[in-house]
Design an enzyme around this catalytic site. Structure first.
Site, PDB file in Angstrom:
ATOM      1  N   CYS A 219       0.851  -1.179   0.000  1.00 34.00           N
ATOM      2  CA  CYS A 219       0.000   0.000   0.000  1.00 34.00           C
ATOM      3  C   CYS A 219       0.897   1.243   0.000  1.00 34.00           C
ATOM      4  O   CYS A 219       1.780   1.369   0.847  1.00 34.00           O
ATOM      5  CB  CYS A 219      -0.903   0.005   1.234  1.00 34.00           C
ATOM      6  SG  CYS A 219      -1.947   1.475   1.374  1.00 34.00           S
TER       7      CYS A 219
ATOM      8  N   CYS B 100       0.431   3.235   3.545  1.00 35.75           N
ATOM      9  CA  CYS B 100       0.875   2.740   4.861  1.00 35.75           C
ATOM     10  C   CYS B 100       1.910   1.627   4.799  1.00 35.75           C
ATOM     11  O   CYS B 100       2.310   1.108   5.829  1.00 35.75           O
ATOM     12  CB  CYS B 100      -0.330   2.298   5.690  1.00 35.75           C
ATOM     13  SG  CYS B 100      -1.134   0.795   5.083  1.00 35.75           S
TER      14      CYS B 100
ATOM     15  N   CYS C  78      -7.590  -0.800   1.812  1.00 34.77           N
ATOM     16  CA  CYS C  78      -6.585  -1.271   2.747  1.00 34.77           C
ATOM     17  C   CYS C  78      -7.213  -1.289   4.135  1.00 34.77           C
ATOM     18  O   CYS C  78      -7.814  -0.301   4.566  1.00 34.77           O
ATOM     19  CB  CYS C  78      -5.366  -0.347   2.723  1.00 34.77           C
ATOM     20  SG  CYS C  78      -4.102  -0.788   3.933  1.00 34.77           S
TER      21      CYS C  78
ATOM     22  N   CYS D 286      -5.227   1.532   6.588  1.00 39.24           N
ATOM     23  CA  CYS D 286      -5.270   2.993   6.432  1.00 39.24           C
ATOM     24  C   CYS D 286      -6.506   3.460   5.673  1.00 39.24           C
ATOM     25  O   CYS D 286      -6.684   4.647   5.453  1.00 39.24           O
ATOM     26  CB  CYS D 286      -4.006   3.488   5.736  1.00 39.24           C
ATOM     27  SG  CYS D 286      -3.900   3.003   3.996  1.00 39.24           S
TER      28      CYS D 286
ATOM     29  N   CYS E 229      -8.721  -5.953  -9.146  1.00 39.21           N
ATOM     30  CA  CYS E 229      -8.358  -4.956 -10.151  1.00 39.21           C
ATOM     31  C   CYS E 229      -7.911  -3.704  -9.386  1.00 39.21           C
ATOM     32  O   CYS E 229      -8.743  -2.988  -8.823  1.00 39.21           O
ATOM     33  CB  CYS E 229      -9.576  -4.704 -11.023  1.00 39.21           C
ATOM     34  SG  CYS E 229      -9.260  -3.765 -12.496  1.00 39.21           S
TER      35      CYS E 229
END
Length: 130
Positions: free
Chosen positions: A47, A50, A96, A99, A119
Site C-alpha cells: 500500500c 501505509c 486497505c 489505512c 483490479c
C-alpha cells in the site's frame, strides 16, 4: 499491523495529487496507463499510503482490464471489501484494512484457484522487489 490514521493535511502532504485523488478520494487512474500494468518484476506490492504488503507478483496476471490484476491478496486480513453503488451498478470495492485507502475493486471473473480478479490502481501500490 496497527491502524494508520492521519489528517487530511498529512495525506495531502505525503501523497502525489494522483495518489491522493485515488487513495483518499476513491478515484481511479486511466486504464492501460499505470506503472504496474505491464510490470513483470517479481516482488511484493505494498500500500502506497501505509506500506502494508498487499499482493504478491506470484498472483499477478494480465486480465486485459487495463489495471494490474491479482487473483489473491497476501492476506485477506489486510483488505476490506465494501459494496460500491456508484456508476449505477453494485461492485465490491477493495480498501486497505490498515489505512482505509481505496485500492480498486474485486470481481468474480478471475482465474483459478480463487476465481477472483482484484483490479487495483497502480498509483495505490509500491513494488518492493524480492
Amino acid at each position: 499491523m496497527a491502524r494508520v490514521e492521519k489528517s487530511d493535511a498529512q495525506w495531502r502532504a505525503e501523497l502525489t495529487d494522483e495518489q491522493y485523488a485515488v487513495c483518499r478520494q476513491g478515484g481511479t487512474e486511466r486504464p492501460f496507463t499505470g506503472a504496474y500494468y505491464h510490470c513483470k518484476e517479481s516482488g511484493t506490492y505494498h500500500c502506497v499510503c501505509c506500506d502494508t504488503p498487499l499482493f504478491s507478483s506470484r498472483t499477478k496476471y494480465d486480465s486485459g482490464s487495463g489495471w494490474p490484476s491479482f487473483w489473491a491478496p497476501v492476506s485477506d486480513d489486510d483488505l476490506r471489501i465494501l459494496q460500491d453503488h456508484s456508476l449505477g451498478m453494485v461492485r465490491e470495492e477493495v480498501r486497505c484494512a490498515h489505512c482505509d485507502a481505496h485500492l480498486g475493486h474485486v470481481f468474480p471473473d478471475g482465474p483459478m484457484p480463487t476465481g477472483l480478479r482484484y483490479c487495483i490502481n497502480s498509483v495505490c501500490l509500491s513494488l518492493k522487489p524480492g
